[in-house]
Design an enzyme around this catalytic site. Structure first.
Site, PDB file in Angstrom:
ATOM      1  N   ASP A 148      45.908 -40.612   9.786  1.00 25.91           N
ATOM      2  CA  ASP A 148      47.322 -40.302   9.562  1.00 25.91           C
ATOM      3  C   ASP A 148      48.156 -41.372  10.261  1.00 25.91           C
ATOM      4  O   ASP A 148      48.188 -41.459  11.485  1.00 25.91           O
ATOM      5  CB  ASP A 148      47.635 -38.915  10.127  1.00 25.91           C
ATOM      6  CG  ASP A 148      49.013 -38.407   9.748  1.00 25.91           C
ATOM      7  OD1 ASP A 148      49.942 -39.229   9.650  1.00 25.91           O
ATOM      8  OD2 ASP A 148      49.165 -37.183   9.590  1.00 25.91           O
ATOM      9  N   SER A 200      53.664 -31.428   8.226  1.00 20.39           N
ATOM     10  CA  SER A 200      54.522 -32.396   8.905  1.00 20.39           C
ATOM     11  C   SER A 200      55.706 -31.692   9.567  1.00 20.39           C
ATOM     12  O   SER A 200      55.516 -30.815  10.406  1.00 20.39           O
ATOM     13  CB  SER A 200      54.955 -33.476   7.902  1.00 20.39           C
ATOM     14  OG  SER A 200      55.492 -34.587   8.549  1.00 20.39           O
ATOM     15  N   HIS A 240      48.413 -38.969   5.876  1.00 18.29           N
ATOM     16  CA  HIS A 240      49.420 -37.941   6.168  1.00 18.29           C
ATOM     17  C   HIS A 240      49.731 -37.098   4.927  1.00 18.29           C
ATOM     18  O   HIS A 240      49.754 -35.880   4.990  1.00 18.29           O
ATOM     19  CB  HIS A 240      50.697 -38.603   6.684  1.00 18.29           C
ATOM     20  CG  HIS A 240      51.728 -37.634   7.164  1.00 18.29           C
ATOM     21  ND1 HIS A 240      51.521 -36.791   8.239  1.00 18.29           N
ATOM     22  CD2 HIS A 240      52.993 -37.356   6.717  1.00 18.29           C
ATOM     23  CE1 HIS A 240      52.601 -36.054   8.440  1.00 18.29           C
ATOM     24  NE2 HIS A 240      53.495 -36.370   7.531  1.00 18.29           N
TER      25      HIS A 240
END
Length: 286
Positions: A237, A109, A266
């Protein structure tokens, strides 16, 4: 395993820190021996989010290192410097302090953006490979040059949630973060850990990092990379949609391998974590 004492390395409280360029104290963990693998965490987490992968890497003959980004976890809660350029510079300070070369970078991320910015600006001759999972896209926010991005109002909503009641906001966010609303079956314990790590972050660090991950433009950073790049993303995601992220990144990076994980969210947990971890170790050894 202790690797010695370095300039700027503090051991007085039994916890390892390095000193960033502005004096900020950055906490890190350092497990095992071998080729170094640096793990960079996502928002709103800290280095503990990578514990399973760190142990796996160390068990497979690598030196696993993970730091807490400034404002996160055990690192100093600075007022200034909560931006992507400084995050990358802090990572460079860690690499300098530990005298690391032949580095494998792994970022999830926001951490994906951090390792890409570090590699592009500080990593020449140091970085051997890069892997990212669910990484922030070339640009996340919608603007004239990025019409497919998410509207600024989305990120303003995250800022409002953090300011108004971040404890409840993090509890609620864990549902889409781990795809629980889509039936991934992630445990309550993993949701609790997400909340716990998020609550260790400073309010200022949490707030400022939203701008860092949403408005930073990594396009030129990605274009400049030429080391082997493993690009992992779940196709379900809900936090960083694959169409805006990995499917755009793959066209910018020279030496890239894209791996799409069907139904994966995610957050790195459950069956997605098992599959990703096996692929990461294979990539490290390749």
């Amino acid at each position: 395993m202790c690797h010695g004492t370095f300039p700027g390395h503090i051991e007085g409280d039994g916890m390892p820190y390095i000193t960033a360029a502005d004096g900020a104290q950055i906490f890190y963990k350092d497990w095992g021996q071998g080729q170094p693998v640096i793990f960079s965490h996502g928002w709103p987490l800290n280095g503990d989010a990578w514990d399973v992968e760190m142990k796996l890497a160390a068990d497979n003959g690598f030196r696993a290192i993970a730091h807490d980004r400034r404002g996160h976890g055990r690192s100093e809660q600075t007022w200034a410097g909560n931006d992507m350029d400084t995050y990358a510079a802090d990572l460079a300070a860690l690499v300098d302090e530990l005298n690391l070369t032949d580095i494998i970078l792994v970022g999830h991320s926001t951490g994906g953006g951090e390792v890409v910015r570090f590699a592009a600006r500080h990593g020449a001759g140091r970085v051997a490979k890069i892997a990212t999972a669910g990484a922030v896209p070339p640009v996340m926010v919608k603007k004239e040059s990025n019409p497919d991005g998410l509207p600024i109002e989305v990120f303003d909503g995250i800022r409002e949630g953090v300011l108004n009641d971040r404890s409840q906001f993090f509890q609620d966010l864990s549902e889409s973060f781990f795809g629980i609303n889509h039936g991934t079956g992630i445990s309550q314990g993993q949701r609790d850990q997400f909340w716990r790590l998020g609550m260790q972050m400073s309010l200022k660090g949490a707030y400022d990092c939203i701008k860092a991950f949403s408005e930073s433009d990594f396009t030129e950073d990605l274009k400049s990379l030429d080391v082997p790049f493993f690009l992992a993303h779940g196709d379900d995601d809900q936090i960083v949609p694959i169409a805006d992220a990995a499917l755009k990144t793959v066209d910018l990076v020279k030496n890239v391998q894209l791996k799409v994980y069907p139904g994966a969210p995610h957050g790195i947990a459950g069956e997605y974590q098992k599959a990703l971890d096996a692929d990461l170790i294979e990539f490290f050894k390749s």
